[in-house]
Design an enzyme around this catalytic site. Sequence first.
Site, PDB file in Angstrom:
ATOM      1  N   ARG A   1       3.302   5.838  33.907  1.00 34.77           N
ATOM      2  CA  ARG A   1       2.432   4.753  34.377  1.00 34.77           C
ATOM      3  C   ARG A   1       2.564   4.656  35.890  1.00 34.77           C
ATOM      4  O   ARG A   1       3.662   4.844  36.449  1.00 34.77           O
ATOM      5  CB  ARG A   1       2.849   3.425  33.751  1.00 34.77           C
TER       6      ARG A   1
ATOM      7  N   HIS B   1      -6.098  10.152  35.155  1.00 32.07           N
ATOM      8  CA  HIS B   1      -5.543   9.600  33.904  1.00 32.07           C
ATOM      9  C   HIS B   1      -6.172  10.302  32.689  1.00 32.07           C
ATOM     10  O   HIS B   1      -6.741   9.676  31.802  1.00 32.07           O
ATOM     11  CB  HIS B   1      -5.770   8.086  33.826  1.00 32.07           C
TER      12      HIS B   1
HETATM   13  C1  OXD Z   1      -1.921   6.063  26.741  1.00 32.18           C
HETATM   14  C2  OXD Z   1      -2.587   6.542  27.941  1.00 32.18           C
HETATM   15  O1  OXD Z   1      -1.054   5.201  26.827  1.00 32.18           O
HETATM   16  O2  OXD Z   1      -3.599   7.267  27.813  1.00 32.18           O
HETATM   17  O3  OXD Z   1      -2.261   6.534  25.658  1.00 32.18           O
HETATM   18  O4  OXD Z   1      -2.167   6.217  29.040  1.00 32.18           O
END
Ligand code: OXD
Length: 326
Positions: free
Chosen positions: A241, A289
């Site tokens: 993240r 992402h």
């Molecule tokens: C997840 C993402 O948590 O795609 O699946 O970040």
Amino acid sequence: MATVVASSRPDDPAEAAPLRVLFCSPADDPLAWRTALARRLPEVDLRIWPDLGPPGSVDAALVWDPPAGLLGSLPNLRAILSLGAGVDGLLRDPTLPDVPITRMVEPSMSFGMAEYVLAAVLRYHRDLDLYAARQARREWRLELPRPPAERTIGILGAGALGSATAAMLVRHGFRVLAWARSPRTLPGVAVLGGADGLDALLAQADMLVCMLPLTAQTEGILSRDLFVRAKPGLRLIHVGRGAQLVEADLLAALDGGALAAATLDVFATEPLPDDHPFWAHPKITVTPHTASYSQPESAAEAVAENLRRLQRGEPLLHVVDRARGY
Ligand code: OXD
């Protein structure tokens, strides 16, 4: 595997009635999900946001990044099924109802993540950036390739995604170390824990893959303090993240030479702002992402299994521990 019994509706004469499930995600294809779920559970009444019908009629929600407050506005909700592996976004909503939340754990997501990390590792391992620079200069010069067993890949996080990634890297011949909160056994992988384990991993890893869930403990973990303990020339692959990375510290470590390169798929602000220094940094690769997504055809089986369990009042699979944050 964590399990929690979801509330059933024993006194409800409509207990056997089809479940009414709200689908809400800006990132997934609702029609593909409808088709894939209908193949497994034809009786499920899938309602695609914003057409949810009366809020009180929704039994379960299948979601990624729903509008804040939406889940709290469903008075009879009995379970929240995340379309993503990480649930930090859901847990940030102060109005989140107190019902079981499940993480997505399914083969296509694990495979996609492992494949993304393998691609980034191979690019560094086979010096593809070096040859791209030499090509630009029309320079024909080779480096003798090193066998994968001579490269150590350190993985932070050894959950469903981390262990699938470790297995793929091991199959490819890399030396793999993983850092996990609780002890576990992964074939061919040395699993380390605690602060000493992290230091040992950092001292050996040529590439560091961050696959940790975002929690109070992991926020800002990719910082100067960690980079200075790493083996010089480390390459970072970050698929956890954005909030785990201290961006200014990464830039300083790359510019100062402590780190050689970074592949980043997650960012503190997404989409990455136009004027962000990462876009044009020669040692940084940005992807939007995209490392891993559930393919509905594969993931629908995991969702269907939890909906069947919900319907029968049985324990759900992959339930999030809210105190732990994942
Ligand atoms: C997840 C993402 O948590 O795609 O699946 O970040």
